[in-house]
Design an enzyme around this catalytic site. Structure first.
Site, PDB file in Angstrom:
ATOM      1  N   ASP A   1     -19.852 -15.563  58.917  1.00  0.00           N
ATOM      2  CA  ASP A   1     -20.369 -14.846  57.752  1.00  0.00           C
ATOM      3  C   ASP A   1     -21.750 -15.371  57.340  1.00  0.00           C
ATOM      4  O   ASP A   1     -22.080 -16.535  57.581  1.00  0.00           O
ATOM      5  CB  ASP A   1     -19.363 -15.016  56.601  1.00  0.00           C
ATOM      6  CG  ASP A   1     -19.510 -13.934  55.556  1.00  0.00           C
ATOM      7  OD1 ASP A   1     -20.346 -13.034  55.717  1.00  0.00           O
ATOM      8  OD2 ASP A   1     -18.770 -14.002  54.552  1.00  0.00           O
TER       9      ASP A   1
ATOM     10  N   HIS B   1     -27.977 -10.592  62.241  1.00  0.00           N
ATOM     11  CA  HIS B   1     -26.921 -10.486  63.259  1.00  0.00           C
ATOM     12  C   HIS B   1     -27.447 -10.948  64.624  1.00  0.00           C
ATOM     13  O   HIS B   1     -26.720 -11.564  65.396  1.00  0.00           O
ATOM     14  CB  HIS B   1     -26.399  -9.050  63.349  1.00  0.00           C
ATOM     15  CG  HIS B   1     -25.709  -8.596  62.092  1.00  0.00           C
ATOM     16  ND1 HIS B   1     -24.755  -9.358  61.455  1.00  0.00           N
ATOM     17  CD2 HIS B   1     -25.834  -7.457  61.342  1.00  0.00           C
ATOM     18  CE1 HIS B   1     -24.317  -8.706  60.376  1.00  0.00           C
ATOM     19  NE2 HIS B   1     -24.964  -7.563  60.284  1.00  0.00           N
TER      20      HIS B   1
ATOM     21  N   LEU C   1     -12.669 -22.111  79.044  1.00  0.00           N
ATOM     22  CA  LEU C   1     -12.625 -21.786  77.609  1.00  0.00           C
ATOM     23  C   LEU C   1     -12.156 -20.340  77.489  1.00  0.00           C
ATOM     24  O   LEU C   1     -12.650 -19.469  78.203  1.00  0.00           O
ATOM     25  CB  LEU C   1     -14.023 -21.918  76.990  1.00  0.00           C
ATOM     26  CG  LEU C   1     -14.131 -21.472  75.523  1.00  0.00           C
ATOM     27  CD1 LEU C   1     -13.543 -22.523  74.585  1.00  0.00           C
ATOM     28  CD2 LEU C   1     -15.561 -21.194  75.117  1.00  0.00           C
TER      29      LEU C   1
HETATM   30  C1  FPP Z   1     -20.829 -11.169  58.660  1.00  0.00           C
HETATM   31  O1  FPP Z   1     -22.067 -11.401  58.025  1.00  0.00           O
HETATM   32  C2  FPP Z   1     -21.061 -10.902  60.068  1.00  0.00           C
HETATM   33  C3  FPP Z   1     -20.704  -9.788  60.714  1.00  0.00           C
HETATM   34  C4  FPP Z   1     -20.003  -8.660  60.067  1.00  0.00           C
HETATM   35  C5  FPP Z   1     -21.007  -9.590  62.141  1.00  0.00           C
HETATM   36  C6  FPP Z   1     -20.958 -10.826  62.992  1.00  0.00           C
HETATM   37  C7  FPP Z   1     -21.500 -10.500  64.304  1.00  0.00           C
HETATM   38  C8  FPP Z   1     -22.308 -11.280  65.033  1.00  0.00           C
HETATM   39  C9  FPP Z   1     -22.714 -12.653  64.680  1.00  0.00           C
HETATM   40  C10 FPP Z   1     -22.773 -10.754  66.311  1.00  0.00           C
HETATM   41  C11 FPP Z   1     -22.116 -11.516  67.450  1.00  0.00           C
HETATM   42  C12 FPP Z   1     -21.263 -10.613  68.118  1.00  0.00           C
HETATM   43  C13 FPP Z   1     -20.593 -10.841  69.270  1.00  0.00           C
HETATM   44  C14 FPP Z   1     -20.726  -9.861  70.309  1.00  0.00           C
HETATM   45  C15 FPP Z   1     -19.673 -11.954  69.511  1.00  0.00           C
HETATM   46  P1  FPP Z   1     -22.520 -10.402  56.882  1.00  0.00           P
HETATM   47  O2  FPP Z   1     -23.298  -9.311  57.503  1.00  0.00           O
HETATM   48  O3  FPP Z   1     -21.346  -9.941  56.088  1.00  0.00           O
HETATM   49  O4  FPP Z   1     -23.441 -11.340  56.021  1.00  0.00           O
HETATM   50  P2  FPP Z   1     -23.675 -11.260  54.451  1.00  0.00           P
HETATM   51  O5  FPP Z   1     -22.348 -11.517  53.795  1.00  0.00           O
HETATM   52  O6  FPP Z   1     -24.657 -12.350  54.192  1.00  0.00           O
HETATM   53  O7  FPP Z   1     -24.218  -9.894  54.156  1.00  0.00           O
END
Ligand code: FPP
Length: 242
Positions: free
Chosen positions: A21, A38, A132
């Protein structure tokens, strides 16, 4: 890593699961669009995978896209889909060489056919690797998973008296994967958000204010060190487990 600092092997979690997150806030703090967060979060995967290797963590589960994330702006949803595709295109060969087994948890049906096929190919290609086990939770929701399991049990004609903890576990997307020992959530949020709600019944939780793109090997090591100090009692008393 410094050997003296490394937690004892028996104190290393077998299975670590992460709610990655804070990508959006990481980007906002830099005046960048959310998708840049992201992308930065995706670049961080390498560091965390290396950290898992060094610490001897055997299973890693990453929450990449939840069943609720479909409700985000269309541009962000498209961006997250293309990130998964890019990761498969650019990293699959190397992950395979490194002995990483890729598994998908969630439902593939709603993904574009091309992406769906790429995920299936990646899972098939790496299915015999065992250095892994990397579970990617994509279009995953804990409640959805349980509903899916119940439907399958009914279709298979499972009788009420045959339903046990073990049987339910076998019908989940994580069938064959041990329950997570440690669940990490970055960015300071203190919620489960429909992640592994069955499997994490006795997991230890670790929350950190660090945003996911900044959660590097050192942060992973800190989480594992903290885990290694916990006493897991599974509902018993201290004298019974020590
Ligand atoms: C939450 O942060 C994150 C996500 C919903 C997406 C996580 C995805 C990645 C890190 C891409 C990696 C993917 C793979 C293929 C493994 P948020 O967007 O809710 O952050 P915020 O709360 O600060 O808005």
């Amino acid at each position: 890593m410094d050997n003296e600092k490394r937690p004892k092997p028996e104190k290393i979690p077998t299975h670590v699961a992460i709610i990655m997150d804070g990508n959006g806030r990481w980007a906002l703090a830099r005046g960048l669009p959310r998708i840049a967060g992201h992308r930065a979060g995706t670049e961080n995967l390498r560091r965390v995978l290396e950290g898992c290797g060094e610490l001897g963590i055997k299973y890693l589960t990453l929450y990449a896209f939840s069943t609720e994330n479909w409700g985000r702006p269309a541009e962000e949803v498209r961006g997250l889909m293309s990130i998964l595709e890019d990761v498969i295109d650019s990293e699959l060969e190397e992950l395979h060489q490194e002995g990483v087994q890729l598994r998908h948890i969630g439902l593939l049906d709603q993904l574009e056919p091309r992406l769906r096929e790429k995920v299936k190919y990646a899972v098939e290609l790496t299915k015999n690797n065992d250095r892994l086990i990397l579970n990617i939770a994509f279009n995953y929701g804990g409640r959805d998973e349980i509903v899916h399991a119940i439907r399958h049990m009914i279709r298979d004609g499972v009788k009420a008296e045959e339903v046990t903890d073990e049987l339910v576990s076998r019908y989940l997307f994580t069938s064959g994967v041990p329950d997570p020992d440690l669940v990490i959530r970055t960015s300071g949020e203190l919620r489960i958000s429909n992640f592994l709600i069955w499997q994490a019944a006795y997991a230890e939780w670790y929350f950190t204010p660090v945003y996911w793109p900044d959660f590097d090997k050192d942060e992973l090591r800190k989480a594992v060190e903290e885990y290694s100090t916990r006493e897991r009692r599974y509902g018993l008393v201290s004298a019974q487990v020590s």
